[in-house]
Write a protein that holds these residues in place. Structure first.
Motif, PDB file in Angstrom:
ATOM      1  N   MET A 128     -10.943  -5.407   2.684  1.00  0.00           N
ATOM      2  CA  MET A 128      -9.528  -5.124   2.924  1.00  0.00           C
ATOM      3  C   MET A 128      -8.731  -6.368   2.554  1.00  0.00           C
ATOM      4  SD  MET A 128      -7.680  -3.750   6.406  1.00  0.00           S
ATOM      5  CE  MET A 128      -8.269  -2.053   6.250  1.00  0.00           C
ATOM      6  N   LYS A 129      -7.617  -6.158   1.852  1.00  0.00           N
ATOM      7  CA  LYS A 129      -6.782  -7.276   1.422  1.00  0.00           C
ATOM      8  C   LYS A 129      -5.391  -7.169   2.023  1.00  0.00           C
ATOM      9  CE  LYS A 129      -9.320  -7.887  -2.916  1.00  0.00           C
ATOM     10  NZ  LYS A 129      -9.236  -7.979  -4.398  1.00  0.00           N
ATOM     11  N   ASP A 130      -4.752  -8.332   2.199  1.00  0.00           N
ATOM     12  CA  ASP A 130      -3.394  -8.332   2.746  1.00  0.00           C
ATOM     13  C   ASP A 130      -2.392  -8.007   1.640  1.00  0.00           C
ATOM     14  OD1 ASP A 130      -3.039 -10.675   1.249  1.00  0.00           O
ATOM     15  OD2 ASP A 130      -3.216 -11.994   2.991  1.00  0.00           O
ATOM     16  N   ALA A 131      -1.106  -8.043   1.983  1.00  0.00           N
ATOM     17  CA  ALA A 131      -0.060  -7.655   1.026  1.00  0.00           C
ATOM     18  C   ALA A 131      -0.030  -8.568  -0.192  1.00  0.00           C
ATOM     19  CB  ALA A 131       1.297  -7.664   1.728  1.00  0.00           C
ATOM     20  N   ALA A 132      -0.569  -9.787  -0.041  1.00  0.00           N
ATOM     21  CA  ALA A 132      -0.600 -10.724  -1.162  1.00  0.00           C
ATOM     22  C   ALA A 132      -1.890 -10.629  -1.967  1.00  0.00           C
ATOM     23  CB  ALA A 132      -0.407 -12.147  -0.647  1.00  0.00           C
ATOM     24  N   GLY A 133      -2.760  -9.688  -1.604  1.00  0.00           N
ATOM     25  CA  GLY A 133      -3.999  -9.494  -2.341  1.00  0.00           C
ATOM     26  C   GLY A 133      -5.132 -10.397  -1.925  1.00  0.00           C
ATOM     27  N   ARG A 134      -5.013 -11.051  -0.749  1.00  0.00           N
ATOM     28  CA  ARG A 134      -6.056 -11.955  -0.271  1.00  0.00           C
ATOM     29  C   ARG A 134      -7.000 -11.221   0.685  1.00  0.00           C
ATOM     30  NH1 ARG A 134      -1.302 -16.061   1.202  1.00  0.00           N
ATOM     31  NH2 ARG A 134      -0.848 -14.188   2.425  1.00  0.00           N
ATOM     32  N   SER A 135      -8.284 -11.461   0.529  1.00  0.00           N
ATOM     33  CA  SER A 135      -9.268 -10.826   1.408  1.00  0.00           C
ATOM     34  C   SER A 135      -9.062 -11.306   2.838  1.00  0.00           C
ATOM     35  CB  SER A 135     -10.685 -11.161   0.942  1.00  0.00           C
ATOM     36  OG  SER A 135     -11.648 -10.500   1.741  1.00  0.00           O
ATOM     37  N   ILE A 136      -9.054 -10.371   3.774  1.00  0.00           N
ATOM     38  CA  ILE A 136      -8.805 -10.708   5.178  1.00  0.00           C
ATOM     39  C   ILE A 136     -10.094 -11.011   5.919  1.00  0.00           C
ATOM     40  CG2 ILE A 136      -7.875  -9.864   7.370  1.00  0.00           C
ATOM     41  CD1 ILE A 136      -6.061  -8.001   5.705  1.00  0.00           C
ATOM     42  N   PHE A 137     -11.097 -10.161   5.745  1.00  0.00           N
ATOM     43  CA  PHE A 137     -12.334 -10.229   6.523  1.00  0.00           C
ATOM     44  C   PHE A 137     -13.538 -10.669   5.701  1.00  0.00           C
ATOM     45  CE2 PHE A 137      -9.645  -6.737   8.029  1.00  0.00           C
ATOM     46  CZ  PHE A 137      -9.503  -7.020   9.375  1.00  0.00           C
ATOM     47  N   GLY A 138     -13.336 -10.964   4.411  1.00  0.00           N
ATOM     48  CA  GLY A 138     -14.469 -11.089   3.526  1.00  0.00           C
ATOM     49  C   GLY A 138     -14.996  -9.702   3.200  1.00  0.00           C
TER      50      GLY A 138
END
Length: 337
Positions: free
Chosen positions: A316-326
């Motif tokens: 799952m990625k945040d609004a900026a496209g960064r992985s949140i949980f790996g």
């Protein structure tokens, strides 16, 4: 705050705090050796762990490179693992697949099952199965970890008990499940060990995507490198996590470290069974749902269940496209004793 458990040769691993960008970690085991220990004494320890996280972000404490392959599931084992099923479209389609009607009260009362929690799969560990003929399937889910919840807890008490959020691959063996359910005694062999994301995060890390009860971001599922699902975990959720937790605590207390999952994330499509990502839809978080959609459309399923050598990725990625949980990233392998 983001927490992970690193492998250290012991069954419950070593607790570390992970940077927000998932690139670095710092040791937390001098405060408390394991995540379960932190959950048992959360009110006292959480401020110290948070302070350690702030120091890590400021590069003010010793740190190392965080490798997701070195992580175990945040809780390598748990006192309790409760699987829900809160997405109406998934309940309806699975009931059809099992030759049954959806429970009459599934829109008014949450569905729960007691999962095996004595041993979880590493997020980058092999998905072991004895036989491809068992119908190996992934199930992409969101899960929360709670502190102690009293029996008869209110929704507000249940909401306040949520300590951490993570992702899950709640593996199913589809060819075994119908026969087990027909006995009227629930799952067992059809539900092998589950895997969780490399990192568990406190709800405050999720920003506006977390409303206190559900996480409104797409769950990204890939099979063999190809997009399979991107259903939004906050859409079509009939019950949020406080409702699930309160329901689970109706006749028993829940101890700190209990994991409660949403069940397979699933979005409706115009009242129908959904559309594949390749056809412009939100896709599916499990193969069984895609097979049902194919059967409805063409009379027979086309997509096979997982085979040895197949690779599954859940993220799952945040609004900026960064992985949140790996990412949960697993290869299906034949179990050899």
């Amino acid at each position: 705050m983001k927490l992970a458990t690193l492998k250290n040769g012991k069954r419950d691993g070593r607790l570390v705090v992970v940077s927000r960008d998932l690139t670095r970690y710092t040791d937390a085991s001098f405060l408390v050796p394991t995540l379960q220990g932190a959950l048992d004494d959360w009110q006292r320890l959480a401020p110290h762990l948070e302070a350690l996280g702030h120091s890590l972000e400021a590069d003010a404490v010793p740190s190392g490179r965080f490798h997701e392959n070195d992580a175990r599931s945040p809780l390598p084992r748990a006192y309790q693992w409760v699987g829900g099923s809160v997405y109406g479209s998934h309940v309806k389609q699975m009931s059809k697949a099992q030759g049954d009607k959806a429970p009459e009260n599934f829109l008014t009362e949450p569905l729960l099952y007691q999962g095996g929690s004595d041993s979880f799969i590493d997020p980058r560990g092999a998905l072991l199965a004895a036989d491809e003929a068992d119908g190996i399937d992934m199930e992409g889910e969101v899960a929360v970890v709670v502190s102690d919840v009293p029996m008869g807890a209110s929704l507000d008490e249940a909401r306040a008990a949520i300590r951490l959020v993570m992702l899950a691959n709640d593996v199913s063996l589809r060819e075994l499940i119908p026969g087990e359910l027909a006995k009227g005694y629930g799952f067992f062999q059809g539900k092998p060990s589950t895997a969780f994301s490399p990192v568990a995060v406190t709800p405050d890390e999720l920003g506006v995507a977390w409303d206190g009860g559900k996480l409104s971001l797409p769950l990204l599922v890939e099979v063999n490198g190809r997009p399979f699902g991107r259903a939004n975990a906050g859409v079509d959720m009939n019950f949020d996590f406080p409702a699930l937790i309160a329901h689970a605590a109706r006749t028993r207390s829940l101890c700190a470290g209990t994991i409660v999952s949403s069940g397979t994330v699933s979005n409706r499509h115009g009242g129908g069974p959904g559309k594949p990502v390749s056809a412009g839809g939100a896709g599916f978080s499990c193969i069984a749902e895609q097979r049902i959609a194919e059967t409805i459309k063409g009379g027979a399923p086309k997509t096979p269940f997982l085979s040895f050598g197949d690779k599954v990725r859940i993220e799952m990625k945040d609004a900026a496209g960064r992985s949140i949980f790996g990412a949960i990233e697993q290869t299906v392998e034949k179990y050899e004793r």
